[in-house]
Design an enzyme around this catalytic site. Structure first.
Site, PDB file in Angstrom:
ATOM      1  N   GLU A  44       0.854  -1.164   0.067  1.00  0.00           N
ATOM      2  CA  GLU A  44      -0.240  -0.075  -0.060  1.00  0.00           C
ATOM      3  C   GLU A  44       0.693   1.172  -0.012  1.00  0.00           C
ATOM      4  O   GLU A  44       1.703   1.293   0.657  1.00  0.00           O
ATOM      5  CB  GLU A  44      -0.999  -0.144   1.079  1.00  0.00           C
ATOM      6  N   LYS A 113      -9.310   2.840  -2.532  1.00  0.00           N
ATOM      7  CA  LYS A 113      -9.695   2.335  -0.926  1.00  0.00           C
ATOM      8  C   LYS A 113     -11.165   2.942  -0.615  1.00  0.00           C
ATOM      9  O   LYS A 113     -11.297   4.168  -0.481  1.00  0.00           O
ATOM     10  CB  LYS A 113      -8.760   2.701  -0.092  1.00  0.00           C
ATOM     11  N   CYS A 147      -5.580  -3.237   1.787  1.00  0.00           N
ATOM     12  CA  CYS A 147      -5.611  -3.383   3.141  1.00  0.00           C
ATOM     13  C   CYS A 147      -6.995  -3.548   4.198  1.00  0.00           C
ATOM     14  O   CYS A 147      -7.274  -4.661   4.056  1.00  0.00           O
ATOM     15  CB  CYS A 147      -4.998  -2.227   3.574  1.00  0.00           C
TER      16      CYS A 147
END
Length: 267
Positions: A44, A113, A147
């Site tokens: 990330e 995200k 994540c």
């Protein structure tokens, strides 16, 4: 179809220096290609570093910016598709994103995200609004996630229902949450009958301590590759033949009863 050999670049790169991180990526791509990999996945925010604070707006770039062109050059030079994490500027907004560049240098997919973690991310990023973003590589349907997103079972199930075969998850998993890499990710792969490539940062960075433990988990719930706690490039195969056999023997998706689950989306 032959297995898709996948390289996981467990590295925090050089926080704050895009040029240095592109060099780390170039070296990893060379090693990945030499090992027969057709796909390289980073952590990330690999392009800039994660704990860069107020430098996020300064280092953020458009999805088709100079850094994307540099990654495309690396991909073409080594014949390896690359999925890399970076801060994406889109007008006045900045997203925590991952972009997938094909081995021919084409921009295949870009994901923002959707579930931001902690005060740092909520202060600096705008969440994305598309849960499922996919592209095809060597006959496999590849999905993108970042994540914290993988810790929501609905997210991964959405990918499974959309036909994702290999889910790429660049991550910045920190102490003391290493159980996500060790336990949650293999379970996600098993319960959704897909491969999950979970690629982490390592070591101290700002206020964070990243735990490594990157893995490529198979649909049988086992880790096909597992990194340690340091900088590392590890390899594993996403095998479409094994995936098909596993899905035939574990019919979770076909045995679902969606009519019972409506309240899950009403909260």
């Amino acid at each position: 179809m032959p297995p898709l050999r996948t390289a996981l670049l467990q590295s925090s790169g050089r926080p704050g220096s895009v040029a240095a991180n592109l060099q780390v990526l170039q070296e990893a791509a060379e090693r990945a290609a030499a090992a027969g990999a057709r796909l390289l996945v980073t952590s990330e925010m690999f392009l800039t570093g994660y704990a860069i604070g107020d430098d996020v707006p300064r280092l953020a770039e458009a999805a088709d910016g100079e850094a994307a062109d540099a990654v495309a050059d690396i991909a073409v030079r080594h014949g390896v598709a690359v999925a890399y994490g970076y801060p994406e500027r889109a007008g006045e907004q900045v997203h925590n994103s991952v972009q997938l560049i094909g081995a021919d240098g084409s921009r295949l997919a870009n994901y923002r995200k959707t579930h931001l973690f902690g005060c740092f991310e909520r202060e600096h990023f705008t969440p994305g609004d598309s849960a499922v973003v996919q592209a095809d590589i060597d006959g496999l349907r590849v999905g993108l996630m970042i994540c914290y997103d993988v810790e929501f079972p609905e997210n991964v199930r959405a990918h499974a229902l959309a036909g994702t075969d290999l889910l790429l998850v660049p991550t910045a998993q920190m102490h003391p949450f290493q159980f996500v890499a060790e336990s949650v990710v293999p379970v996600r792969a098993f319960e959704n009958q897909l491969y999950v490539a979970y690629v982490n940062r390592v070591g101290p960075e700002g206020d964070f301590e990243f735990v490594g433990l990157s893995t490529l988990a198979g649909p049988d719930g086992t880790a096909r590759a597992r990194a340690g706690r340091g900088e590392e490039l590890v390899f594993a195969d996403a095998d479409p033949g094994f995936l098909a056999a596993s899905r035939a023997g574990n019919p979770y998706l076909s045995d679902r009863r969606p009519g019972l689950y409506g309240p899950l989306s009403e909260g």
